[in-house]
Motif scaffolding. Structure first.
Motif, short mmCIF file in Angstrom:
data_model
loop_
_atom_site.label_atom_id
_atom_site.label_comp_id
_atom_site.label_asym_id
_atom_site.label_seq_id
_atom_site.Cartn_x
_atom_site.Cartn_y
_atom_site.Cartn_z
N GLN A 10 10.63 -38.77 -7.73
CA GLN A 10 10.98 -39.35 -5.95
C GLN A 10 10.78 -41.05 -5.63
O GLN A 10 9.52 -41.01 -5.02
CB GLN A 10 9.59 -38.74 -5.78
CG GLN A 10 9.91 -37.25 -5.95
CD GLN A 10 10.57 -36.78 -4.97
OE1 GLN A 10 12.09 -37.21 -5.48
NE2 GLN A 10 10.61 -36.24 -3.90
N ASN A 36 3.73 -34.38 -11.39
CA ASN A 36 3.45 -33.74 -10.58
C ASN A 36 4.48 -34.15 -9.41
O ASN A 36 4.20 -35.68 -9.50
CB ASN A 36 2.15 -34.03 -9.95
CG ASN A 36 1.54 -32.37 -10.25
OD1 ASN A 36 1.88 -31.08 -11.07
ND2 ASN A 36 -0.10 -32.89 -10.77
N ALA A 37 5.22 -34.08 -8.06
CA ALA A 37 5.91 -34.95 -7.51
C ALA A 37 6.19 -33.51 -6.24
O ALA A 37 5.97 -32.94 -6.32
CB ALA A 37 7.10 -34.99 -7.55
N SER A 38 6.17 -34.16 -5.13
CA SER A 38 6.57 -34.04 -3.92
C SER A 38 7.75 -33.97 -3.22
O SER A 38 8.14 -34.57 -3.15
CB SER A 38 5.42 -34.84 -2.77
OG SER A 38 3.79 -33.94 -2.81
N VAL A 39 8.27 -32.40 -3.15
CA VAL A 39 9.51 -32.58 -2.62
C VAL A 39 9.38 -32.88 -1.50
O VAL A 39 9.32 -31.86 -0.97
CB VAL A 39 10.52 -31.36 -3.41
CG1 VAL A 39 11.68 -31.25 -3.18
CG2 VAL A 39 10.58 -31.10 -4.50
N THR A 40 9.70 -33.23 -0.13
CA THR A 40 10.07 -32.81 1.27
C THR A 40 11.34 -32.71 2.18
O THR A 40 11.32 -32.38 2.84
CB THR A 40 9.44 -33.78 1.81
OG1 THR A 40 9.82 -35.51 1.85
CG2 THR A 40 7.93 -34.35 1.38
N LEU A 44 14.53 -33.35 -5.66
CA LEU A 44 13.79 -34.19 -6.47
C LEU A 44 14.82 -34.86 -7.15
O LEU A 44 16.13 -34.50 -7.84
CB LEU A 44 13.52 -32.57 -7.19
CG LEU A 44 12.42 -33.48 -8.73
CD1 LEU A 44 11.11 -34.17 -8.07
CD2 LEU A 44 12.47 -32.18 -9.33
N ASN A 75 7.57 -25.06 -9.35
CA ASN A 75 6.17 -24.75 -8.42
C ASN A 75 5.30 -23.89 -7.89
O ASN A 75 4.64 -22.89 -7.54
CB ASN A 75 7.37 -24.56 -6.30
CG ASN A 75 6.52 -25.17 -5.64
OD1 ASN A 75 4.87 -24.68 -5.63
ND2 ASN A 75 6.58 -24.85 -4.46
N ASP A 77 2.92 -23.24 -5.85
CA ASP A 77 2.31 -22.51 -5.26
C ASP A 77 2.99 -21.57 -4.77
O ASP A 77 3.26 -20.52 -3.39
CB ASP A 77 2.12 -23.92 -3.96
CG ASP A 77 0.80 -24.66 -4.56
OD1 ASP A 77 -0.50 -24.16 -5.41
OD2 ASP A 77 0.74 -25.57 -3.80
N TYR A 78 4.50 -21.60 -4.81
CA TYR A 78 5.95 -20.91 -4.57
C TYR A 78 6.07 -19.67 -4.70
O TYR A 78 5.80 -19.17 -6.40
CB TYR A 78 7.03 -21.09 -4.91
CG TYR A 78 8.61 -20.75 -4.83
CD1 TYR A 78 8.77 -20.83 -3.12
CD2 TYR A 78 9.04 -19.90 -5.86
CE1 TYR A 78 10.60 -20.42 -2.71
CE2 TYR A 78 10.53 -19.26 -4.90
CZ TYR A 78 10.67 -19.09 -3.94
OH TYR A 78 11.78 -18.66 -3.25
#
Length: 495
Positions: A10, A36-40, A44, A75, A77-78
């Motif tokens: 990212q 860890n990476a944030s997908v917004t 990705l 993920n 949290d998914y």
């Protein structure tokens, strides 16, 4: 083997000068790195860059695997939804329920079918192939016209040139470039039934030539345009002359009426006995007899005609014709021979002699049947009361009585007793005596009553009296299986 690289997740650098060989500590051993990476934005991005270090050649032959064998994205949290509730688009857009998808698909299919249906009904899809198939094997002994020719002849089918309107099409007066006056019957190709009658009429009338049969000049078949081109008949139909609006009625004296009766009889005798095709017309009535400028009668509309096969004693077929003119054995049992035309001719002669339409509905309690009235007058010895009052007393009474008796002989409830049309011609012309039959009137009445009940049941007349009144105000009552495409239709004066 490349062993040194830089990895970026990212847009953020996570490893630099990473040597996978040193990290693994041997060949064939796995190295797992977690980041860890944030997908917004739904994407990705992972990039690997070679650091420019390591070997550029393989010293020995052997089997070598990849440096990186798998990349896993998880993920924590998914929580996935139930498998049958949503369908997620790959672009990361909004979820669509299964019901919505089914509705969209069903709506699309309905619209496609609707478009195909409209094209089919307008004759733009499939109908031409059907008509071409129907025309295969038909010996078209007639001319062909282009649609442009007929369009020019009728001034683009101008309403001012319309001379008739039927359930099966409109009729226009036209003028060809060579000065020939024609009648153009524009048919609809929306129904297969229309196609069949179109083909039938071309096949029948093009093979038949007689002074008392209307002449077919040709036809036009282009796309969904189906047209028949006839000789123009200046005095329209016999029904219009007798029963039409007062301004269109003709003053037909008795010699003219007698000549018309003989002419129709000669035309039918040709169809039944003299032509190479033995034909049963099936729809003899006033609207299907046309009058030229000399008031010569000509039989028209062969859309319902049938070949009378010589190797059969009768034809059992779908009932078609016009109520009030159909023979009892045909209307009730489908038993069709040329004697069915003889019966229809008898009814038509009674109309010509009396100037009255065969059936007129006056009220719910009272109905008038011309044949019933004629039988009643004959029993009372007052047959001359049947004569049209418009004739006054200026007619040959002997010829009139002979003609009416011939008509009643033709209308006998027993088909085998009816004469042939060649015999009818001889009797009308006074060359043969009219056979006087002493029949049981009750038997005849029972047969006719049974036929009326049959038709009332078929047409729903016993449950809807208003239907009778409506039908009578628009012309002869016809059922769903009747001919409704007269060349020159007319609304009879039921009074």
């Amino acid at each position: 083997m490349l062993s040194n690289y830089i990895s970026i997740f990212q847009g953020i650098q996570r490893l630099k000068d990473f040597n996978i060989a040193d990290e693994a500590g041997g060949v064939g051993k796995e190295v797992i790195k977690k980041f860890n990476a944030s997908v917004t934005s739904g994407t990705l991005e992972i990039r690997f860059y070679w650091a420019g270090k390591g070997t550029t050649a393989i010293p020995l032959r052997g089997v070598y695997g990849p440096l990186i064998s798998a990349i896993s994205v998880n993920n924590p949290d998914y929580v996935p939804p139930p498998a049958d509730s949503v369908i997620s688009p790959p672009s990361g857009g909004g979820d669509i329920s299964v019901g919505a998808v089914v509705g969209i698909v069903a709506g699309g299919v309905f619209i496609i079918l609707l478009i195909f249906g409209v094209l089919w009904r307008r004759g733009l899809l499939g109908q031409q192939n059907t008509l071409d198939d129907d025309l295969k094997g038909v010996d078209l002994q007639t001319g062909k016209f282009s649609f442009r020719q007929l369009k020019d002849a009728t001034n683009n089918f101008d309403k001012a040139n319309k001379i008739g309107e039927g359930g099966f099409g409109s009729v226009y007066k036209g003028l060809l470039s060579d000065g020939t006056v024609i009648a153009v019957k524009q048919l609809s190709s929306k129904s297969k039934q229309g196609n069949r009658e179109f083909v039938n009429e071309i096949g029948m009338i093009s093979a038949l030539q007689h002074p008392h049969l209307v002449k077919l000049h040709g036809c036009c078949i282009e796309g969904n345009q189906l047209l028949l081109v006839y000789e123009y008949m200046e005095n329209n139909s016999l029904a219009r002359a007798l029963f039409g609006p007062e301004e269109s009625q003709l003053k037909l004296d008795w010699p003219t009426r007698h000549k018309i009766c003989v002419g129709i009889a000669r035309g039918l005798a040709y169809l039944h006995e003299e032509s190479r095709l033995k034909v049963v017309h099936r729809d003899i009535k006033g609207t299907n007899v046309l009058l030229d400028k000399n008031l010569t009668p000509k039989i028209s509309d062969f859309g319902l005609a049938k070949l009378d096969e010589e190797d059969n004693t009768h034809i059992s077929t779908r009932i078609a014709g016009t109520y009030g003119y159909m023979a009892p054995e045909y209307a009730m049992r489908g038993y069709l021979t040329d004697k069915a035309d003889v019966y229809s001719f008898g009814i038509l002669v009674l109309e010509i002699a009396s100037g009255r339409n065969n059936t007129s509905y006056r009220s719910k309690e009272e109905s008038f049947y011309l044949l019933d009235w004629a039988h009643l007058l004959k029993e009372q010895g007052n047959l001359m009361d049947l004569v049209d009052p418009r004739l006054g007393s200026d007619f040959n009474k002997e010829a009139m009585m002979r003609t009416i008796n011939v008509a009643l002989l033709c209308c006998n409830a027993t088909s085998t007793i009816r004469p042939t049309m060649s015999s009818v011609v001889s009797m009308l012309e006074g060359r043969a005596a009219v056979q006087i039959l002493v029949s049981d009137p009750n038997a005849s009445n029972n047969e006719m009553d049974a036929m009326r009940k049959h038709f009332e049941s078929t047409l729903g007349m016993n449950t809807s009296e208003s239907q009778i009144q409506t039908a009578s105000s628009q012309g002869p009552l016809t059922g769903s299986s009747t001919s409704v495409h007269d060349l020159y239709p007319v609304i009879p004066d039921s009074t």
